[in-house]
Write an enzyme that holds these catalytic residues in place. Structure first.
Site, PDB file in Angstrom:
ATOM      1  N   GLY A  19     -24.493  28.719 -89.510  1.00 55.36           N
ATOM      2  CA  GLY A  19     -23.326  27.902 -89.820  1.00 55.36           C
ATOM      3  C   GLY A  19     -23.300  26.372 -89.494  1.00 55.36           C
ATOM      4  O   GLY A  19     -22.459  25.569 -89.415  1.00 55.36           O
ATOM      5  N   VAL A  70     -25.692  35.883 -92.351  1.00 54.13           N
ATOM      6  CA  VAL A  70     -26.136  36.241 -90.977  1.00 54.13           C
ATOM      7  C   VAL A  70     -25.765  37.763 -90.706  1.00 54.13           C
ATOM      8  O   VAL A  70     -26.485  38.464 -89.840  1.00 54.13           O
ATOM      9  CB  VAL A  70     -25.582  35.558 -89.780  1.00 54.13           C
ATOM     10  CG1 VAL A  70     -25.786  33.959 -89.914  1.00 54.13           C
ATOM     11  CG2 VAL A  70     -23.836  35.644 -89.865  1.00 54.13           C
ATOM     12  N   ASN A  96     -23.725  30.074 -84.131  1.00 50.30           N
ATOM     13  CA  ASN A  96     -22.399  29.378 -84.560  1.00 50.30           C
ATOM     14  C   ASN A  96     -21.441  29.936 -85.608  1.00 50.30           C
ATOM     15  O   ASN A  96     -20.392  29.864 -85.845  1.00 50.30           O
ATOM     16  CB  ASN A  96     -22.567  27.988 -84.657  1.00 50.30           C
ATOM     17  CG  ASN A  96     -21.633  27.059 -85.120  1.00 50.30           C
ATOM     18  OD1 ASN A  96     -20.504  26.929 -84.497  1.00 50.30           O
ATOM     19  ND2 ASN A  96     -21.543  26.860 -86.472  1.00 50.30           N
ATOM     20  N   SER A 148     -15.178  32.149 -78.473  1.00 50.48           N
ATOM     21  CA  SER A 148     -13.685  31.338 -78.640  1.00 50.48           C
ATOM     22  C   SER A 148     -12.923  31.685 -77.297  1.00 50.48           C
ATOM     23  O   SER A 148     -12.788  32.796 -76.652  1.00 50.48           O
ATOM     24  CB  SER A 148     -13.086  31.956 -79.965  1.00 50.48           C
ATOM     25  OG  SER A 148     -11.823  31.310 -79.920  1.00 50.48           O
ATOM     26  N   TYR A 161     -10.631  38.959 -84.835  1.00 53.67           N
ATOM     27  CA  TYR A 161     -11.475  37.811 -84.452  1.00 53.67           C
ATOM     28  C   TYR A 161     -11.249  37.705 -83.115  1.00 53.67           C
ATOM     29  O   TYR A 161     -12.729  37.483 -82.438  1.00 53.67           O
ATOM     30  CB  TYR A 161     -10.774  36.494 -84.959  1.00 53.67           C
ATOM     31  CG  TYR A 161     -11.320  35.170 -84.558  1.00 53.67           C
ATOM     32  CD1 TYR A 161     -12.526  34.828 -85.354  1.00 53.67           C
ATOM     33  CD2 TYR A 161     -11.101  34.156 -83.724  1.00 53.67           C
ATOM     34  CE1 TYR A 161     -13.428  33.455 -85.107  1.00 53.67           C
ATOM     35  CE2 TYR A 161     -11.632  33.034 -83.178  1.00 53.67           C
ATOM     36  CZ  TYR A 161     -12.980  32.621 -84.053  1.00 53.67           C
ATOM     37  OH  TYR A 161     -13.370  31.633 -83.750  1.00 53.67           O
ATOM     38  N   ALA A 163     -11.299  40.260 -81.007  1.00 55.34           N
ATOM     39  CA  ALA A 163     -12.209  41.184 -80.543  1.00 55.34           C
ATOM     40  C   ALA A 163     -13.751  40.984 -80.815  1.00 55.34           C
ATOM     41  O   ALA A 163     -14.810  41.225 -79.955  1.00 55.34           O
ATOM     42  CB  ALA A 163     -12.039  42.604 -81.342  1.00 55.34           C
ATOM     43  N   LYS A 165     -15.030  38.073 -80.813  1.00 56.09           N
ATOM     44  CA  LYS A 165     -15.572  36.918 -79.736  1.00 56.09           C
ATOM     45  C   LYS A 165     -15.542  37.587 -78.399  1.00 56.09           C
ATOM     46  O   LYS A 165     -16.406  37.200 -77.455  1.00 56.09           O
ATOM     47  CB  LYS A 165     -14.641  35.765 -79.915  1.00 56.09           C
ATOM     48  CG  LYS A 165     -14.536  35.017 -81.169  1.00 56.09           C
ATOM     49  CD  LYS A 165     -15.889  34.753 -81.365  1.00 56.09           C
ATOM     50  CE  LYS A 165     -16.187  33.721 -82.810  1.00 56.09           C
ATOM     51  NZ  LYS A 165     -17.448  33.207 -83.018  1.00 56.09           N
ATOM     52  N   ILE A 194     -10.169  23.283 -82.080  1.00 57.38           N
ATOM     53  CA  ILE A 194     -11.012  22.164 -82.323  1.00 57.38           C
ATOM     54  C   ILE A 194     -10.714  21.792 -83.763  1.00 57.38           C
ATOM     55  O   ILE A 194     -10.565  22.400 -84.605  1.00 57.38           O
ATOM     56  CB  ILE A 194     -12.667  22.640 -82.187  1.00 57.38           C
ATOM     57  CG1 ILE A 194     -12.929  23.124 -80.937  1.00 57.38           C
ATOM     58  CG2 ILE A 194     -13.598  21.470 -82.740  1.00 57.38           C
ATOM     59  CD1 ILE A 194     -12.880  22.345 -80.010  1.00 57.38           C
TER      60      ILE A 194
END
Length: 254
Positions: A19, A70, A96, A148, A161, A163, A165, A194
């Site tokens: 990424g 990936v 990333n 995260s 998302y 779960a 992370k 961010i």
């Protein structure tokens, strides 16, 4: 007497950043290049890869770009092989790459669960498994996973998302224990809010809600993450492994 400024270096190291063609990943790539590393950019955005490579080469470092999904084992193995053939080693891996498919659990399609898990969790597994074989032979490596804050505290509308992370956090700790004897460290960074293209799409009310729970009362920048990646990739962090470090303005305090 002048105070000596602490500098972190990754001179002549080889770093793979997934990424890496935009946002946080691009910032990481440029930061590591400025500190002396040669960079492999892995992304699905071919145009972004080319632009990032030009910036890295303008710094005076070598760079390689590979279009890679990936979540695809064949493409990941090709990425690792090309990187190793080109630079003869792999010292740093930054997992990333990540995606979101946000909605409340009751509305979430199974395909949106699977896609987020494939990219955010399966991807780091495939990359780490392949790259660590080279790192073990070298008896050196730095693996940095992008988790995260929501992987630690959860978030409504992001069960997939969060779960993925949270799983990456557990993955990081387990990998750290497995690879420590080969002088390979593995750590995770847990960013908060961010400013990236991903967060720019959020509704203003959502942004205001986030701001209200950040003690520093500002959003982070990709450079805030890149600075920590550089530290974790350098020799200065050689006694740090299996850790999850938040970069979130105090949003979540353990």
């Amino acid at each position: 007497m002048k105070e000596k400024k602490m500098t972190f270096t990754v001179e002549n190291r080889v770093a793979i950043i997934t990424g890496g063609a935009q946002g946080i990943g691009k910032s990481i790539a440029l930061e590591l290049a400025k500190a002396g590393a040669n960079i492999v950019i892995a992304d699905t955005n071919a145009e972004g890869i080319e632009l990032t490579i030009k910036e890295i080469e303008s710094i005076g470092r070598k760079s390689l770009g590979v279009v890679c999904n990936v979540a695809n084992a064949e493409e990941v193995n090709k990425l690792i092989n090309i990187s190793n053939e080109t630079f003869k080693k792999i010292d740093i891996l930054v997992n990333n790459a990540g995606i979101t498919r946000d909605t409340l659990m009751m509305r979430m399609d199974e395909k949106d669960w699977d896609l987020v898990m494939d990219v955010n969790l399966k991807g780091p597994f495939l990359l780490t498994k392949a790259a660590s074989q080279i790192m073990m032979r070298q008896r050196y490596g730095r693996i940095i996973n992008m988790a995260s804050v929501v992987g630690l505290m959860g978030n409504a509308g992001q069960v997939n998302y969060s779960a993925s992370k949270g799983g990456l956090v557990a993955f990081t700790k387990s990998v750290a224990k497995e690879l420590a004897s080969r002088n390979i460290t593995c750590n995770a960074i847990a960013p908060g809010f961010i400013e990236t293209l991903m967060t720019e799409k959020l509704d203003e009310k959502v942004r205001e809600n986030y701001m209200s729970v950040i003690p520093l009362r500002r959003f982070g920048k990709p450079e805030d993450i890149a600075a920590l990646v550089l530290f974790l990739a350098s020799e200065n962090s050689s006694y740090i492994t299996g850790q999850v470090i938040g970069v979130d303005g105090g949003m979540f305090m353990r």
